[in-house]
Design an enzyme around this catalytic site. Structure first.
Site, PDB file in Angstrom:
ATOM      1  N   SER A   1       0.491 -40.691  42.738  1.00 57.99           N
ATOM      2  CA  SER A   1       0.416 -39.771  41.861  1.00 57.99           C
ATOM      3  C   SER A   1       1.558 -39.048  41.546  1.00 57.99           C
ATOM      4  CB  SER A   1      -0.589 -38.620  42.072  1.00 57.99           C
ATOM      5  OG  SER A   1      -1.885 -39.147  42.312  1.00 57.99           O
TER       6      SER A   1
ATOM      7  N   ARG B   1      -1.640 -47.716  51.558  1.00 62.26           N
ATOM      8  CA  ARG B   1      -0.906 -48.672  50.713  1.00 62.26           C
ATOM      9  C   ARG B   1       0.021 -49.420  51.474  1.00 62.26           C
ATOM     10  NH1 ARG B   1       0.437 -44.070  47.027  1.00 62.26           N
ATOM     11  NH2 ARG B   1       1.098 -43.432  48.841  1.00 62.26           N
TER      12      ARG B   1
ATOM     13  N   HIS C   1      -6.321 -44.819  43.230  1.00 63.47           N
ATOM     14  CA  HIS C   1      -7.483 -44.113  43.568  1.00 63.47           C
ATOM     15  C   HIS C   1      -8.747 -44.779  43.043  1.00 63.47           C
ATOM     16  CE1 HIS C   1      -4.570 -40.524  43.539  1.00 63.47           C
ATOM     17  NE2 HIS C   1      -4.831 -40.858  44.835  1.00 63.47           N
TER      18      HIS C   1
ATOM     19  N   LYS D   1       1.007 -27.113  46.630  1.00 65.12           N
ATOM     20  CA  LYS D   1       1.829 -27.893  45.426  1.00 65.12           C
ATOM     21  C   LYS D   1       1.524 -27.032  44.109  1.00 65.12           C
ATOM     22  CE  LYS D   1       1.002 -31.807  47.898  1.00 65.12           C
ATOM     23  NZ  LYS D   1      -0.063 -33.101  47.591  1.00 65.12           N
TER      24      LYS D   1
HETATM   25  O1  PNS Z   1      -3.890 -36.828  47.823  1.00 63.57           O
HETATM   26  P1  PNS Z   1      -3.117 -36.037  49.178  1.00 63.57           P
HETATM   27  O2  PNS Z   1      -2.619 -34.668  48.783  1.00 63.57           O
HETATM   28  O3  PNS Z   1      -2.445 -36.904  50.115  1.00 63.57           O
HETATM   29  O4  PNS Z   1      -4.444 -35.186  50.247  1.00 63.57           O
HETATM   30  C1  PNS Z   1      -4.191 -34.579  51.269  1.00 63.57           C
HETATM   31  C2  PNS Z   1      -5.509 -33.704  51.548  1.00 63.57           C
HETATM   32  C3  PNS Z   1      -6.119 -32.959  50.522  1.00 63.57           C
HETATM   33  C4  PNS Z   1      -6.558 -34.981  52.182  1.00 63.57           C
HETATM   34  C5  PNS Z   1      -5.271 -32.833  53.017  1.00 63.57           C
HETATM   35  O5  PNS Z   1      -4.067 -32.032  52.418  1.00 63.57           O
HETATM   36  C6  PNS Z   1      -6.357 -31.871  53.310  1.00 63.57           C
HETATM   37  O6  PNS Z   1      -7.400 -32.459  53.822  1.00 63.57           O
HETATM   38  N1  PNS Z   1      -5.976 -30.591  53.071  1.00 63.57           N
HETATM   39  C7  PNS Z   1      -6.889 -29.703  53.411  1.00 63.57           C
HETATM   40  C8  PNS Z   1      -6.511 -28.859  54.444  1.00 63.57           C
HETATM   41  C9  PNS Z   1      -6.770 -29.457  55.612  1.00 63.57           C
HETATM   42  O7  PNS Z   1      -7.933 -29.869  56.250  1.00 63.57           O
HETATM   43  N2  PNS Z   1      -5.618 -29.650  56.360  1.00 63.57           N
HETATM   44  C10 PNS Z   1      -5.756 -30.297  57.791  1.00 63.57           C
HETATM   45  C11 PNS Z   1      -5.454 -32.007  57.472  1.00 63.57           C
HETATM   46  S1  PNS Z   1      -4.724 -32.638  58.883  1.00 63.57           S
END
Ligand code: PNS
Length: 188
Positions: free
Chosen positions: A130, A92, A19, A43
């Site tokens: 993570s 990645r 990150h 989660k």
């Molecule tokens: O680190 P992560 O868990 O892969 O991040 C995922 C994240 C937070 C970027 C994604 O879950 C998100 O944007 N969530 C907010 C809700 C949302 O907008 N959902 C639609 C995304 S397609």
């Protein structure tokens, strides 16, 4: 509309060296980068949002154009409220691609003016996530080199203040062996 502003959203539970690598790369190409921690994740996180905020602020102190924030609800709504035009995400390996493509296309459907830009972290972090860091740390394994030192310290405090991480995976700290032995005897 701020053409130089990008949002780097994620859970960052905990932030890893991958990150941080991506933030440093993003900071070089965008005028401003906002690292946005999702608040309403389904989660159950290991670190609270406040803890992640504090760690990320400490980690990016050397990057003048990086800010840390939190968001709730739809990410595109948050990005729009910030007047960003771009979402930064890291890829990645090929295995990340499908999930990231799906998310980028859904975000585009929700907000067509917002572009997703993918960047690759250094290849030495290509296997670092993570989830795996949490798993290794919870099982008492070493996470040195996978996360910044401050995160390593927080993991240590969170999991067991008395616990000493093993630098060598095969080396077991005597107190832990004694503790396990005690538990084994109790069960027997
Ligand atoms: O680190 P992560 O868990 O892969 O991040 C995922 C994240 C937070 C970027 C994604 O879950 C998100 O944007 N969530 C907010 C809700 C949302 O907008 N959902 C639609 C995304 S397609």
């Amino acid at each position: 509309m701020n053409k130089g502003l990008a949002i780097y959203p994620g859970s960052f539970d905990p932030p890893t060296n991958g990150h941080l690598d991506l933030m440093e790369r993003g900071a070089k190409i965008f005028e401003e980068l906002v690292v946005a921690i999702l608040r309403n994740s389904e989660k159950s996180p290991m670190f609270s949002v406040a803890e992640r905020l504090e760690m990320l602020r400490a980690l990016t102190g050397h990057l003048d154009n990086v800010r840390i924030d939190t968001f709730d609800g739809l990410m595109v709504e948050y990005a729009k409220s910030m007047e960003a035009i771009c979402i930064l995400r890291g890829i990645r390996a090929i295995s990340d691609y499908e999930y990231e493509l799906q998310m980028a296309l859904m975000n585009r459907k929700l907000e067509p003016t917002l572009e997703t830009v993918f960047m690759m972290p250094a290849d030495k972090y290509s296997y670092v996530s993570s989830r795996l860091v949490r798993e290794v740390a919870q099982a008492g394994g070493p996470v040195k080199g996978l996360v910044p030192e401050i995160v390593e310290q927080r993991l240590r405090e969170k999991l067991d203040p008395a616990y000493k991480f093993r630098d060598e995976p095969k080396e077991i700290v005597p107190e832990i062996v004694a503790g396990r032995e005690k538990k084994r005897k109790k069960r027997a």
